[in-house]
Design an enzyme around this catalytic site. Sequence first.
Site, PDB file in Angstrom:
ATOM      1  N   GLY A  15      -7.556   6.308   9.955  1.00 18.65           N
ATOM      2  CA  GLY A  15      -7.457   5.331  11.044  1.00 18.65           C
ATOM      3  C   GLY A  15      -8.152   3.998  10.801  1.00 18.65           C
ATOM      4  O   GLY A  15      -8.494   3.299  11.749  1.00 18.65           O
ATOM      5  N   HIS A 112       2.854  -0.319   5.319  1.00 22.18           N
ATOM      6  CA  HIS A 112       3.178   0.497   4.146  1.00 22.18           C
ATOM      7  C   HIS A 112       2.473  -0.100   2.922  1.00 22.18           C
ATOM      8  O   HIS A 112       2.507  -1.318   2.717  1.00 22.18           O
ATOM      9  CB  HIS A 112       4.693   0.519   3.922  1.00 22.18           C
ATOM     10  CG  HIS A 112       5.090   1.385   2.777  1.00 22.18           C
ATOM     11  ND1 HIS A 112       5.094   2.766   2.841  1.00 22.18           N
ATOM     12  CD2 HIS A 112       5.454   1.063   1.513  1.00 22.18           C
ATOM     13  CE1 HIS A 112       5.456   3.252   1.661  1.00 22.18           C
ATOM     14  NE2 HIS A 112       5.677   2.243   0.838  1.00 22.18           N
TER      15      HIS A 112
HETATM   16  C1  GRF Z   1      -2.598   2.975   4.646  1.00 23.08           C
HETATM   17  O1  GRF Z   1      -2.639   2.762   3.276  1.00 23.08           O
HETATM   18  C2  GRF Z   1      -1.248   2.616   5.198  1.00 23.08           C
HETATM   19  O2  GRF Z   1      -0.641   1.561   4.526  1.00 23.08           O
HETATM   20  C3  GRF Z   1      -0.451   3.879   4.976  1.00 23.08           C
HETATM   21  O3  GRF Z   1      -1.360   4.930   5.205  1.00 23.08           O
HETATM   22  C4  GRF Z   1      -2.689   4.466   4.982  1.00 23.08           C
HETATM   23  C5  GRF Z   1      -3.435   4.703   6.249  1.00 23.08           C
HETATM   24  O4  GRF Z   1      -4.802   4.421   6.154  1.00 23.08           O
HETATM   25  N1  GRF Z   1       0.715   3.915   5.815  1.00 23.08           N
HETATM   26  P1  GRF Z   1      -5.694   4.378   7.454  1.00 23.08           P
HETATM   27  O5  GRF Z   1      -5.500   5.710   8.182  1.00 23.08           O
HETATM   28  O6  GRF Z   1      -5.232   3.235   8.300  1.00 23.08           O
HETATM   29  O7  GRF Z   1      -7.093   4.212   6.981  1.00 23.08           O
END
Ligand code: GRF
Length: 196
Positions: A15, A112
């Site tokens: 998160g 992404h």
């Molecule tokens: C991020 O790298 C995002 O781009 C991908 O999943 C990861 C999530 O990280 N979809 P976080 O939970 O926001 O730290």
Amino acid sequence: MAHKKRVAIFISGRGSNMEQLVKASENNDYPAQIVGIISDKSEAKGLKFAKEKNIEHIVISPKDFPNKQETDRAISEQLKKWKIDIICLAGYMRLLSDDFCDQWQGKIINIHPSLLPKYKGLNTHQRALDAGEIEHGCTVHFVTKEMDDGPIIGQVIVPIMAGDDADILEKRILKAEHKLYPWALEQVASGKIRFY
Ligand code: GRF
């Protein structure tokens, strides 16, 4: 300021992007407010932050429903209760049903970790390294039925340096994600960027 857009953030894990969106929304001039957090996993680390910040948060787990449609229907009900205008997927590791995507078309955005349309799906950093790329990055886009495929809202290019491994690259890109996502939500919430 005029009516702030009401936002729900979907997470499955750490998160850290959610945290950045919440922090950005604490600024009075920001055009969005974070109304609720939905996780598909009760153990998602990000739920702790939501609790600390007193943001409504709820686990809607596919395990509690007979199928994807029913799970997504429960999610939609919750979003309607919260009167949500925009959904931000932030590390939400579950594919939403076609019906859900239709119902919320133009209102769901996702971050992404690649320069889409390159490297849709998982393990993007290792795949970029294996392909000998010299640059990589992150993208925020509108969500459509096809995975990692909708119209692009914004991207940040990040260089790949000699000696990088997937972990080092992930950290460098995550820093860029943390700047990109609040900017992208601001564009959508203010109506500067729209889905057509
Ligand atoms: C991020 O790298 C995002 O781009 C991908 O999943 C990861 C999530 O990280 N979809 P976080 O939970 O926001 O730290």
